[in-house]
Design an enzyme around this catalytic site. Structure first.
Site, mmCIF file in Angstrom:
data_model
loop_
_atom_site.group_PDB
_atom_site.id
_atom_site.type_symbol
_atom_site.label_atom_id
_atom_site.label_comp_id
_atom_site.label_asym_id
_atom_site.label_seq_id
_atom_site.Cartn_x
_atom_site.Cartn_y
_atom_site.Cartn_z
ATOM 1 N N THR A 238 0.760 -1.120 0.115
ATOM 2 C CA THR A 238 -0.185 0.077 -0.084
ATOM 3 C C THR A 238 0.731 1.261 -0.229
ATOM 4 O O THR A 238 1.948 1.437 0.689
ATOM 5 C CB THR A 238 -0.820 0.127 1.070
ATOM 6 O OG1 THR A 238 -1.482 -1.062 1.174
ATOM 7 C CG2 THR A 238 -1.781 1.195 1.200
ATOM 8 N N CYS A 326 26.684 7.726 8.763
ATOM 9 C CA CYS A 326 26.535 6.084 8.882
ATOM 10 C C CYS A 326 28.076 5.959 9.599
ATOM 11 O O CYS A 326 28.094 5.024 10.317
ATOM 12 C CB CYS A 326 26.165 5.171 7.741
ATOM 13 S SG CYS A 326 25.143 6.008 6.781
#
Ligand code: PLP
Length: 394
Positions: A238, A326
């Site tokens: 969805t 990161c």
């Protein structure tokens, strides 16, 4: 005093107009786009408009070339795995050593499990791609070439159109991780040789958790997710409607003033670099000799501890980064700067300032006011620096 945010390559502040565009899709228009009743019907045209807004920013020919995903990482993963599936008789990937971990880590896993042989092409000290090695790596075994448009740490821009044409001559698909380029430099995909391109909402003042994969018309896509028929069967699940609306609005806003903002932001970045170079000895602008994003400044201070500088900057209300988000915190020197053979004495002292349309001249001047003392302070802890100082004043 408000914090000065100079870490826009890590993420950007969501534009107020983006938030406003999204809000009704949490409340009034909460429908599922696949529903046939009026709740669904209200959503479909808005999704179509958002897709067109992204198409316009990319300069793409068709709106259905834009597939919404959950972000840059999903788009990158989809592109690589899809290309390997599309060419069962080709099993090699050509990429670079300076890619984002979304590409690098996936490629390393693909190699380890024997799914693909990967050529990691290097760069020189300036950040320029080794074109000879790139050409030599291409063959009839190449399924995919994946090269970033612009580097997230240095802002260095690669000649992706030229690389895409070389890939095409070898019969391979060409993907580019353009997460750092989209919204920062003009793109024109219509008529280009680029087959696939990744972008992410939160790098262009849109929301997190939404992105897109551009797939040129005629290029077959093997979906990463199987399930419903969303996105013409190319990405099941969805749809994140508020995110999609937000990404569309962010794309529209980026396109609106792109040329003027490029000039303004580049002037701010150049002011920052000129100020640093004038006030602080023994520093180097990484990637400074190559074509670069207008917003990115990666500077290495010799014999200084980048993490310490960042900490002091943070206390002074200035947010920057020591390379990629990161990598920071891990104290591992950046893989990008190592690939550029930045000498060990400078590797630990690299700071990335990345600007956006939210920044002003006052932000830059505040950084310039406090940086020289701050760098000197952290250098004072380095025995090597003491020696250099002594020689200078001897
Ligand atoms: C941020 C970034 C990504 C990851 O995008 P997400 O939407 O955070 O998954 C990929 N590539 C580059 C170059 C990036 O800067």
């Amino acid at each position: 005093m408000a914090t000065v945010y100079l870490d826009n390559n890590a993420t950007t502040k969501v534009d107020g107009k983006v938030v406003a565009a999204m809000l009704p899709f949490f409340t009034e228009f909460f429908g599922n786009a696949s529903s046939t009743h009026e709740f669904g019907a209200a959503v479909a045209p808005a999704m179509k408009a958002a897709r067109q807004q992204v198409q316009t920013l990319l300069g793409a020919e068709f709106d259905h070339e834009v597939i919404f995903t959950s972000g840059g990482t999903e788009s990158d993963t989809t592109a690589i795995l899809s290309a390997l599936d599309a060419f069962p008789d080709r099993s090699e990937v050509v990429t670079t050593v300076v890619e984002h971990p979304a590409i690098l880590n996936l490629c390393q896993v693909l190699e380890k499990c024997g799914r693909a042989k990967v050529h990691f092409i290097g760069v020189d000290a300036g950040g320029k791609l080794d074109l000879d090695a790139f050409r030599a790596a291409l063959s009839e075994r190449t399924a995919l070439v994946s090269v970033q448009w612009a580097n997230n740490e240095t802002g260095v821009i690669f000649p992706v159109e030229e690389l895409a044409q070389l890939a095409k001559q070898a019969g391979a698909l060409f993907h580019t991780d353009a997460v750092q380029a989209v919204g920062k430099i003009p793109l024109a995909l219509k008529g280009s040789s680029i087959d696939m391109l990744s972008l992410s909402g939160h790098k262009l003042h849109g929301p997190k958790g939404i992105g897109a994969l551009y797939v040129k018309k005629g290029v077959k896509l093997h979906p990463l997710f199987r399930g419903g028929k969303q996105e013409r069967g190319r990405r099941a699940g969805t749809e994140n409607i508020p995110g999609i609306i937000g990404l569309g609005k962010a794309a529209e806003l980026a396109a609106e003033n792109l040329e003027a903002e490029i000039a303004r932001i580049k002037a701010l970045r150049d002011r920052l670099e000129a100020g640093i170079s004038a006030a602080i000895p023994h520093c180097r602008i990484n990637g400074g000799g190559e074509p670069r994003l207008p917003n990115t400044c990666n500077v290495a201070f010799d014999h200084a501890e980048g993490e310490a500088i960042l900490h002091h900057l943070d206390k002074a209300g200035i947010a920057a980064s020591s390379g990629s988000a990161c990598a920071s915190g891990s104290m591992e020197p950046s893989h990008v700067l190592r690939a550029m053979q930045v000498p060990p004495l400078a590797l630990q002292g690299a700071i990335r300032f990345s600007l956006s349309r939210d920044n002003s001249e006052a932000d830059i001047d505040r950084a310039l006011t406090i940086l020289p003392d701050l760098v000197e302070k952290t250098r004072a802890k380095s025995p090597l620096w003491a020696e250099i100082r002594q020689k200078q004043f001897a």
